[in-house]
Design a protein around this motif. Structure first.
Motif, PDB file in Angstrom:
ATOM      1  N   ALA A 337       0.385   3.095  -3.242  1.00 34.78           N
ATOM      2  CA  ALA A 337       1.371   3.105  -2.159  1.00 34.78           C
ATOM      3  C   ALA A 337       2.633   2.344  -2.528  1.00 34.78           C
ATOM      4  O   ALA A 337       3.741   2.738  -2.165  1.00 34.78           O
ATOM      5  N   THR A 338       2.479   1.244  -3.264  1.00 32.91           N
ATOM      6  CA  THR A 338       3.638   0.434  -3.652  1.00 32.91           C
ATOM      7  C   THR A 338       4.175   0.831  -5.016  1.00 32.91           C
ATOM      8  O   THR A 338       5.029   0.128  -5.566  1.00 32.91           O
ATOM      9  N   GLU A 339       3.666   1.930  -5.568  1.00 35.01           N
ATOM     10  CA  GLU A 339       4.125   2.427  -6.858  1.00 35.01           C
ATOM     11  C   GLU A 339       4.003   1.368  -7.943  1.00 35.01           C
ATOM     12  O   GLU A 339       4.912   1.144  -8.739  1.00 35.01           O
ATOM     13  N   GLY A 340       2.858   0.685  -7.958  1.00 36.03           N
ATOM     14  CA  GLY A 340       2.568  -0.309  -8.976  1.00 36.03           C
ATOM     15  C   GLY A 340       3.170  -1.667  -8.749  1.00 36.03           C
ATOM     16  O   GLY A 340       2.984  -2.577  -9.566  1.00 36.03           O
ATOM     17  N   ARG A 341       3.893  -1.851  -7.656  1.00 38.75           N
ATOM     18  CA  ARG A 341       4.491  -3.160  -7.387  1.00 38.75           C
ATOM     19  C   ARG A 341       3.429  -4.210  -7.069  1.00 38.75           C
ATOM     20  O   ARG A 341       3.647  -5.399  -7.260  1.00 38.75           O
ATOM     21  N   LEU A 391       2.773  -8.402  -0.612  1.00 31.76           N
ATOM     22  CA  LEU A 391       2.992  -7.077  -0.042  1.00 31.76           C
ATOM     23  C   LEU A 391       4.391  -6.948   0.552  1.00 31.76           C
ATOM     24  O   LEU A 391       5.053  -5.914   0.396  1.00 31.76           O
ATOM     25  N   SER A 392       4.868  -8.000   1.216  1.00 30.22           N
ATOM     26  CA  SER A 392       6.211  -7.931   1.794  1.00 30.22           C
ATOM     27  C   SER A 392       7.268  -7.841   0.703  1.00 30.22           C
ATOM     28  O   SER A 392       8.274  -7.128   0.850  1.00 30.22           O
ATOM     29  N   ALA A 393       7.055  -8.548  -0.420  1.00 35.17           N
ATOM     30  CA  ALA A 393       7.989  -8.448  -1.537  1.00 35.17           C
ATOM     31  C   ALA A 393       8.001  -7.036  -2.106  1.00 35.17           C
ATOM     32  O   ALA A 393       9.060  -6.486  -2.451  1.00 35.17           O
ATOM     33  N   ALA A 394       6.815  -6.428  -2.199  1.00 34.61           N
ATOM     34  CA  ALA A 394       6.728  -5.058  -2.717  1.00 34.61           C
ATOM     35  C   ALA A 394       7.434  -4.073  -1.789  1.00 34.61           C
ATOM     36  O   ALA A 394       8.171  -3.190  -2.243  1.00 34.61           O
ATOM     37  N   ILE A 395       7.221  -4.225  -0.488  1.00 34.36           N
ATOM     38  CA  ILE A 395       7.816  -3.293   0.477  1.00 34.36           C
ATOM     39  C   ILE A 395       9.335  -3.403   0.473  1.00 34.36           C
ATOM     40  O   ILE A 395      10.050  -2.398   0.476  1.00 34.36           O
ATOM     41  N   LEU A 430       6.575  -0.689   7.512  1.00 34.60           N
ATOM     42  CA  LEU A 430       5.148  -0.877   7.343  1.00 34.60           C
ATOM     43  C   LEU A 430       4.406   0.428   7.580  1.00 34.60           C
ATOM     44  O   LEU A 430       3.478   0.779   6.846  1.00 34.60           O
ATOM     45  N   ALA A 431       4.825   1.170   8.586  1.00 33.78           N
ATOM     46  CA  ALA A 431       4.179   2.450   8.857  1.00 33.78           C
ATOM     47  C   ALA A 431       4.367   3.409   7.686  1.00 33.78           C
ATOM     48  O   ALA A 431       3.452   4.152   7.333  1.00 33.78           O
ATOM     49  N   GLY A 432       5.547   3.380   7.079  1.00 33.91           N
ATOM     50  CA  GLY A 432       5.775   4.240   5.923  1.00 33.91           C
ATOM     51  C   GLY A 432       4.840   3.895   4.787  1.00 33.91           C
ATOM     52  O   GLY A 432       4.267   4.770   4.127  1.00 33.91           O
ATOM     53  N   LEU A 433       4.634   2.593   4.544  1.00 33.75           N
ATOM     54  CA  LEU A 433       3.708   2.169   3.508  1.00 33.75           C
ATOM     55  C   LEU A 433       2.293   2.631   3.832  1.00 33.75           C
ATOM     56  O   LEU A 433       1.574   3.126   2.976  1.00 33.75           O
ATOM     57  N   ALA A 437      -0.409   5.046   1.983  1.00 37.26           N
ATOM     58  CA  ALA A 437      -1.778   4.648   1.666  1.00 37.26           C
ATOM     59  C   ALA A 437      -2.787   5.664   2.158  1.00 37.26           C
ATOM     60  O   ALA A 437      -3.779   5.948   1.496  1.00 37.26           O
ATOM     61  N   LEU A 438      -2.515   6.244   3.333  1.00 33.96           N
ATOM     62  CA  LEU A 438      -3.419   7.253   3.869  1.00 33.96           C
ATOM     63  C   LEU A 438      -3.477   8.477   2.958  1.00 33.96           C
ATOM     64  O   LEU A 438      -4.544   9.028   2.697  1.00 33.96           O
ATOM     65  N   VAL A 439      -2.308   8.897   2.493  1.00 31.76           N
ATOM     66  CA  VAL A 439      -2.269  10.053   1.598  1.00 31.76           C
ATOM     67  C   VAL A 439      -3.049   9.761   0.321  1.00 31.76           C
ATOM     68  O   VAL A 439      -3.810  10.580  -0.181  1.00 31.76           O
ATOM     69  N   THR A 440      -2.862   8.532  -0.193  1.00 32.03           N
ATOM     70  CA  THR A 440      -3.569   8.154  -1.403  1.00 32.03           C
ATOM     71  C   THR A 440      -5.073   8.121  -1.176  1.00 32.03           C
ATOM     72  O   THR A 440      -5.862   8.462  -2.056  1.00 32.03           O
ATOM     73  N   THR A 441      -5.486   7.689   0.036  1.00 31.08           N
ATOM     74  CA  THR A 441      -6.908   7.640   0.348  1.00 31.08           C
ATOM     75  C   THR A 441      -7.555   9.002   0.180  1.00 31.08           C
ATOM     76  O   THR A 441      -8.661   9.132  -0.358  1.00 31.08           O
TER      77      THR A 441
END
Length: 449
Positions: A337-341, A391-395, A430-433, A437-441
């Motif tokens: 979801a964070t593209e490796g961040r 996580l906040s830094a990644a977003i 946050l919802a976008g992240l 994540a849901l798609v990745t699941t």
């Protein structure tokens, strides 16, 4: 203690610059290496998060300690010690800047209202209405004195009347939570506990704004009230609250406490805060999907508690195995979801620590080792500041257009206890992240199958 004594410790706000817990992950990840340059990790942000963690933990531990007191629980002394240790964190911060005398004065102020809450619990347990009234009167005096202190300390950036209003709310929330618990109204009790935690997070925001406005050079003229810092603070509150509520719900579960359903309900309500962020933007179905994912590890903790209560060692091992599986899956989700961040290996390490801390707290509680239990609860609470930071830094790195630099506020908020700005931005990003994540699941589960 009157104002002439308080004035000696007047600049106490600067002591809060000293961090009291590790606030950032340091696993060599993209998020970690960029952390100190991120808009979520400015000096002003660190101040706000330190305040957020200490003040919300105070509310959490105060409520739980009062419950232990009225129950006559064996672990009351250790719960009280955890609450006092939280106060000692603030005292140490003052001492590191102003010496032992200033720290002792601050400690006397802060600890007084803790003592008055204890007086209220003792009087309630004894059916002493006069004692209850005396404790309430002492709390009223404390609120006035503390409001005057903050007004003077911040040079009226936190006006006495506004701070008094906020302290009225804080005391009322804790008293309401306790009275409701003592009367068996557990739903109100846990709702008020969560309200008190959230309220102290708002005060942390307002206090950090006042301090950074008062001492801009100490914070490189950075602002604690930006969309990026709001994101981190929001995650910090949710994650730390999760750890605290999970630990206490597990205790209630193994004890067979009457309040277990409501304690578990508070934990699930914390999870709903995240689910609602998805549902508010992408609809109920997306919110329900996220709720299932996030709720799985909560369910595995419940499975462990249930197995422990029944002496089912095989069930305990299965719950641990399920938690191990959750760790891998959750880490994979957020990596993608964070593209490796936030790399999966670093996340697995952090999630493993989180699970171990809660299981250690629970196992120690069951074994009667309450000192270890509460030390582990505090460790788990502090540890959750790390995923919030990472996580906040990644977003913010992933969605930079949503988190531009904001100027220092030109005036203080209208209320003494604050309110979070930038809320809609926080929910949207946050919802976008979470949607990612849901798609990745789906893809992860498909590969497993």
């Amino acid at each position: 203690m009157k104002m002439n004594k308080l004035m000696v410790a007047l600049p106490m706000s600067l002591a809060l610059l000293v961090p009291t817990a590790a606030l950032a992950d340091d696993h060599g990840s993209h998020a970690a290496t960029e952390q100190m340059e991120a808009p979520t990790a400015t000096k002003a942000a660190e101040l706000r998060i330190a305040l957020d963690t200490l003040l919300t933990e105070h509310a959490f531990l105060a409520v739980e300690t009062m419950q232990k007191g009225i129950d006559g629980a064996e672990d009351f002394d250790q719960a009280s010690s955890a609450l006092i240790a939280n106060a000692e964190d603030l005292k140490a911060a003052v001492a590191s800047v102003y010496g032992e005398e200033g720290a002792a004065q601050f400690d006397e102020i802060w600890q007084s209202h803790i003592g008055y809450f204890v007086d209220y619990v003792v009087a309630t347990g004894a059916g002493d209405e006069d004692g209850r009234a005396k404790a309430v009167a002492d709390l009223e005096e404390y609120k006035t004195e503390q409001a005057q202190f903050f007004d003077a300390a911040t040079e009226s950036r936190l006006p006495e009347a506004a701070v008094k209003e906020g302290l009225d709310a804080h005391v009322d929330q804790l008293i309401t939570a306790f009275d409701a618990y003592a009367e068996g109204d557990f739903e109100t009790a846990y709702a008020s506990e969560r309200e008190s935690i959230h309220h102290m997070s708002m005060f942390a925001e307002t206090l950090s704004i006042a301090i950074t406005d008062q001492f801009p050079d100490q914070f490189d003229n950075t602002n604690p009230d930006t969309a990026a810092v709001d994101l981190r603070a929001g995650l910090n509150m949710i994650f730390t609250e999760h750890a605290g509520l999970a630990a206490m719900a597990m205790q209630d579960g193994v004890d067979g406490a009457e309040s277990f359903d409501q304690a578990a309900g508070a934990l699930l309500a914390n999870a709903d805060d995240l689910s609602a962020a998805v549902g508010s933007v992408y609809g109920d179905e997306a919110g329900e999907q996220f709720s299932e994912i996030w709720g799985s590890h909560i369910g595995y903790f419940v499975d462990y508690v249930t197995a422990t209560a029944s002496g089912d060692e095989a069930g305990q091992e299965q719950a641990k195995a399920d938690l191990d599986g959750y760790i891998v899956e959750q880490a994979t989700l957020l990596d993608a979801a964070t593209e490796g961040r936030v790399p999966a290996d670093a996340l697995e390490e952090g999630l493993t620590a989180h699970v171990d801390q809660l299981l250690t707290a629970f196992d120690s509680y069951v074994a009667g080792d309450y000192e270890t239990a509460y030390a582990s609860i505090r460790e788990a609470y502090a540890h959750m500041t790390m995923p919030a930071a990472g996580l906040s830094a990644a977003i913010t790195d992933q969605f930079p257009e949503e988190f531009g630099e904001a100027a220092m506020p030109s005036e203080m908020p209208a209320t003494g206890m604050g309110g979070m700005s930038g809320g809609s931005t926080y929910l949207w990003v946050l919802a976008g992240l979470l949607l990612a994540a849901l798609v990745t699941t789906v893809s992860v589960r498909t590969r497993k199958q």
